[in-house]
Design a protein around this motif. Structure first.
Motif, short mmCIF file in Angstrom:
data_model
loop_
_atom_site.label_atom_id
_atom_site.label_comp_id
_atom_site.label_asym_id
_atom_site.label_seq_id
_atom_site.Cartn_x
_atom_site.Cartn_y
_atom_site.Cartn_z
N SER A 1 0.83 -1.21 0.00
CA SER A 1 0.00 0.00 0.00
C SER A 1 0.86 1.25 0.00
N VAL A 2 0.30 2.30 -0.55
CA VAL A 2 0.90 3.64 -0.55
C VAL A 2 -0.20 4.55 -0.03
N ASP A 3 0.04 5.18 1.14
CA ASP A 3 -1.00 6.05 1.69
C ASP A 3 -0.40 7.20 2.47
N HIS A 4 -1.24 8.01 3.06
CA HIS A 4 -0.82 9.19 3.82
C HIS A 4 0.15 10.05 3.01
N ILE A 5 -0.23 10.32 1.78
CA ILE A 5 0.59 11.14 0.89
C ILE A 5 0.43 12.61 1.28
N ALA A 6 1.55 13.28 1.47
CA ALA A 6 1.54 14.70 1.81
C ALA A 6 2.40 15.44 0.79
N VAL A 7 1.79 16.41 0.10
CA VAL A 7 2.48 17.18 -0.94
C VAL A 7 2.69 18.60 -0.43
N THR A 8 3.94 19.06 -0.52
CA THR A 8 4.28 20.44 -0.18
C THR A 8 5.10 20.99 -1.33
N GLY A 9 4.45 21.73 -2.21
CA GLY A 9 5.15 22.28 -3.38
C GLY A 9 5.64 21.17 -4.29
N ASP A 10 6.96 21.13 -4.52
CA ASP A 10 7.53 20.11 -5.40
C ASP A 10 8.13 18.94 -4.61
N ARG A 11 7.76 18.82 -3.35
CA ARG A 11 8.23 17.71 -2.50
C ARG A 11 7.01 16.96 -1.97
N ALA A 12 7.19 15.68 -1.68
CA ALA A 12 6.10 14.88 -1.14
C ALA A 12 6.67 13.74 -0.31
N THR A 13 5.84 13.24 0.59
CA THR A 13 6.18 12.02 1.33
C THR A 13 4.98 11.08 1.22
N ALA A 14 5.25 9.80 1.34
CA ALA A 14 4.19 8.79 1.31
C ALA A 14 4.61 7.65 2.24
N ASN A 15 3.65 7.12 2.96
CA ASN A 15 3.92 5.94 3.78
C ASN A 15 3.73 4.70 2.93
N LEU A 16 4.71 3.83 2.97
CA LEU A 16 4.66 2.59 2.19
C LEU A 16 4.60 1.40 3.12
N VAL A 17 3.83 0.41 2.73
CA VAL A 17 3.88 -0.90 3.36
C VAL A 17 4.26 -1.83 2.24
N GLY A 18 5.31 -2.60 2.46
CA GLY A 18 5.79 -3.49 1.42
C GLY A 18 6.38 -4.76 1.98
N ALA A 19 6.46 -5.74 1.13
CA ALA A 19 7.08 -7.01 1.49
C ALA A 19 8.38 -7.12 0.71
#
Length: 172
Positions: A122-140
């Motif tokens: 999953s990719v969630d809790h995406i936060a965009v600030t201008g030309d930067r972003a963060t996303a929480n990943l859950v992966g195996a």
């Protein structure tokens, strides 16, 4: 020539020319410009309306930043799993590419030989600030000879030339 009721012969009005269908007044000719402009405007409205209708009927719209970011993350990690770091880095930001290019060749070769499989859950809790972003990943993540290990991490992204790119350098 047909005679109208009353028996008088039909004579067209003096400002109508039957051969071309144009209307003229004595000494002055009307142009076709208003008619042509009207037709062009009508065509533009119809084409624009048709495009809007096609978008609403097909449901296709421009993807949001969240959708583009999720797609970027999944594409990057899919490429990393399938083709290795030397190919995946081409999809990363300029800072990550520079760091990879600075690695000794032996380290680059070793990283491409080690087969790591990463599956993004999953990719969630995406936060965009201008030309930067963060996303929480859950992966195996799977390494040769080891069991799957589910991991949660924050991925950093940067928009370069209008395209979102994974940018781990921003997280350091």
């Amino acid at each position: 020539m047909t005679l109208p009721p009353g028996g008088q012969p039909y004579n067209p009005a003096p400002d109508v020319q039957q051969s071309s269908g144009e209307h003229t007044s004595p000494g002055k000719r009307r142009g076709r410009s208003p008619l042509i402009i009207g037709l062009i405007v009508a065509a533009v409205v119809l084409v624009g309306g048709g495009i809007a209708a096609a978008v609403s009927l097909t449901g296709k719209t421009t993807p949001s930043d969240d959708q583009r970011i999720e797609s970027t993350v999944r594409d990057f990690y899919g490429t990393l799993s399938d083709k290795g770091p030397s190919v995946a880095v081409t999809k990363a930001c300029a800072a990550d590419r520079a760091q990879y290019d600075a690695l000794p060749d032996a380290q680059k070769s070793a990283s491409d030989e080690g087969k790591i499989s990463i599956r993004i859950v999953s990719v969630d809790h995406i936060a965009v600030t201008g030309d930067r972003a963060t996303a929480n990943l859950v992966g195996a993540m799977t390494m040769p000879g080891a069991e799957d290990k589910t991991t949660t991490a924050t991925e950093h992204l940067r928009k370069e030339d209008g395209t979102w790119k994974v940018c781990s350098a921003d997280g350091r």
